[in-house]
Design an enzyme around this catalytic site. Sequence first.
Site, PDB file in Angstrom:
ATOM      1  N   CYS A   1      -4.986  83.619 -48.286  1.00 10.00           N
ATOM      2  CA  CYS A   1      -4.388  82.635 -49.360  1.00 10.00           C
ATOM      3  C   CYS A   1      -5.607  82.488 -50.550  1.00 10.00           C
ATOM      4  CB  CYS A   1      -4.388  81.192 -48.884  1.00 10.00           C
ATOM      5  SG  CYS A   1      -2.763  81.191 -47.933  1.00 10.00           S
TER       6      CYS A   1
ATOM      7  N   ASN B   1       3.317  76.354 -43.914  1.00  7.12           N
ATOM      8  CA  ASN B   1       3.525  77.259 -43.312  1.00  7.12           C
ATOM      9  C   ASN B   1       4.923  77.572 -42.530  1.00  7.12           C
ATOM     10  OD1 ASN B   1       2.841  75.030 -41.681  1.00  7.12           O
ATOM     11  ND2 ASN B   1       1.861  76.443 -40.092  1.00  7.12           N
ATOM     12  N   ILE B   2       5.219  78.792 -42.755  1.00  9.45           N
ATOM     13  CA  ILE B   2       6.411  79.222 -42.136  1.00  9.45           C
ATOM     14  C   ILE B   2       6.133  80.375 -40.975  1.00  9.45           C
ATOM     15  CG2 ILE B   2       8.917  80.396 -42.365  1.00  9.45           C
ATOM     16  CD1 ILE B   2       8.479  79.149 -45.397  1.00  9.45           C
ATOM     17  N   GLU B   3       6.247  80.238 -39.832  1.00 16.45           N
ATOM     18  CA  GLU B   3       5.956  81.085 -38.600  1.00 16.45           C
ATOM     19  C   GLU B   3       6.865  81.955 -38.454  1.00 16.45           C
ATOM     20  OE1 GLU B   3       3.678  78.940 -35.677  1.00 16.45           O
ATOM     21  OE2 GLU B   3       1.934  78.766 -37.087  1.00 16.45           O
TER      22      GLU B   3
ATOM     23  N   GLU C   1      -0.086  77.436 -48.551  1.00 17.04           N
ATOM     24  CA  GLU C   1      -0.521  77.857 -49.898  1.00 17.04           C
ATOM     25  C   GLU C   1       0.237  78.988 -50.535  1.00 17.04           C
ATOM     26  OE1 GLU C   1      -2.121  77.547 -46.973  1.00 17.04           O
ATOM     27  OE2 GLU C   1      -4.179  76.788 -47.334  1.00 17.04           O
TER      28      GLU C   1
ATOM     29  N   CYS D   1       1.494  81.488 -44.958  1.00 18.15           N
ATOM     30  CA  CYS D   1       0.677  80.019 -45.042  1.00 18.15           C
ATOM     31  C   CYS D   1       1.141  79.095 -46.080  1.00 18.15           C
ATOM     32  CB  CYS D   1      -0.738  80.420 -45.417  1.00 18.15           C
ATOM     33  SG  CYS D   1      -1.588  80.967 -44.164  1.00 18.15           S
TER      34      CYS D   1
ATOM     35  N   CYS E   1      -7.078  80.220 -45.683  1.00 20.99           N
ATOM     36  CA  CYS E   1      -7.421  81.232 -45.201  1.00 20.99           C
ATOM     37  C   CYS E   1      -7.978  82.035 -46.210  1.00 20.99           C
ATOM     38  CB  CYS E   1      -6.422  81.873 -44.182  1.00 20.99           C
ATOM     39  SG  CYS E   1      -5.163  82.573 -45.040  1.00 20.99           S
TER      40      CYS E   1
HETATM   41  N1  THU Z   1      -2.086  78.406 -42.145  1.00 22.43           N
HETATM   42  C1  THU Z   1      -1.807  78.074 -43.165  1.00 22.43           C
HETATM   43  O1  THU Z   1      -0.774  77.614 -43.516  1.00 22.43           O
HETATM   44  N2  THU Z   1      -2.735  77.912 -44.361  1.00 22.43           N
HETATM   45  C2  THU Z   1      -3.919  78.326 -44.132  1.00 22.43           C
HETATM   46  O2  THU Z   1      -4.983  78.640 -45.119  1.00 22.43           O
HETATM   47  C3  THU Z   1      -4.442  78.668 -42.814  1.00 22.43           C
HETATM   48  C4  THU Z   1      -3.377  78.798 -41.719  1.00 22.43           C
HETATM   49  C5  THU Z   1      -1.274  78.495 -40.987  1.00 22.43           C
HETATM   50  C6  THU Z   1      -0.761  79.791 -40.476  1.00 22.43           C
HETATM   51  C7  THU Z   1      -0.243  79.576 -39.312  1.00 22.43           C
HETATM   52  O3  THU Z   1       1.134  79.018 -39.091  1.00 22.43           O
HETATM   53  C8  THU Z   1      -0.870  78.306 -38.646  1.00 22.43           C
HETATM   54  O4  THU Z   1      -1.533  77.645 -39.703  1.00 22.43           O
HETATM   55  C9  THU Z   1      -2.138  78.423 -37.796  1.00 22.43           C
HETATM   56  O5  THU Z   1      -3.127  79.404 -38.134  1.00 22.43           O
END
Ligand code: THU
Length: 135
Positions: free
Chosen positions: A94, A42-44, A55, A53, A91
């Site tokens: 995804c 994940n890259i915020e 995935e 996300c 999520c």
């Molecule tokens: N996140 C994912 O990378 N994949 C998911 O399917 C669920 C959520 C990440 C997004 C965010 O950076 C962190 O998890 C918290 O939601």
Amino acid sequence: MTDMELMALAHKAREQAYCPYSGFAVGAALLDADGNVWTGCNIENAAYGPTNCAERTAFFKAVSEGVRKFDRIAITGGPADQAPKAGTAPCGVCRQVMAEFCTPDFVVLLADEQGGVKSLTLAELFPFGFGPTSL
Ligand code: THU
């Protein structure tokens, strides 16, 4: 490539997570139909909304390199300073992206409580979804 080997690559990818806002680190390892693995984290973003996300990072890396046929994905996540949390699932967004490129029998591997993997199909995770055949 065994399910456990793919999950190990997801754990490794999780180490690259950029998650200063949520503190929740996710890794994914996507096996394509030719046996190649595409990893993602994940890259915020400070604006929150642009966050990607793990995935989707893996899928978009593959699709951007011309790969569109997939076999399985392993996903692992949890608080960044802790061991992975069992059962971290993809999520909805995804799942929608998976439905674009994968058939209902596409396998999604989640980390389980015992250090192993729990295997689900996209059909189980995303029933009655809207996909390319819906148009
Ligand atoms: N996140 C994912 O990378 N994949 C998911 O399917 C669920 C959520 C990440 C997004 C965010 O950076 C962190 O998890 C918290 O939601």
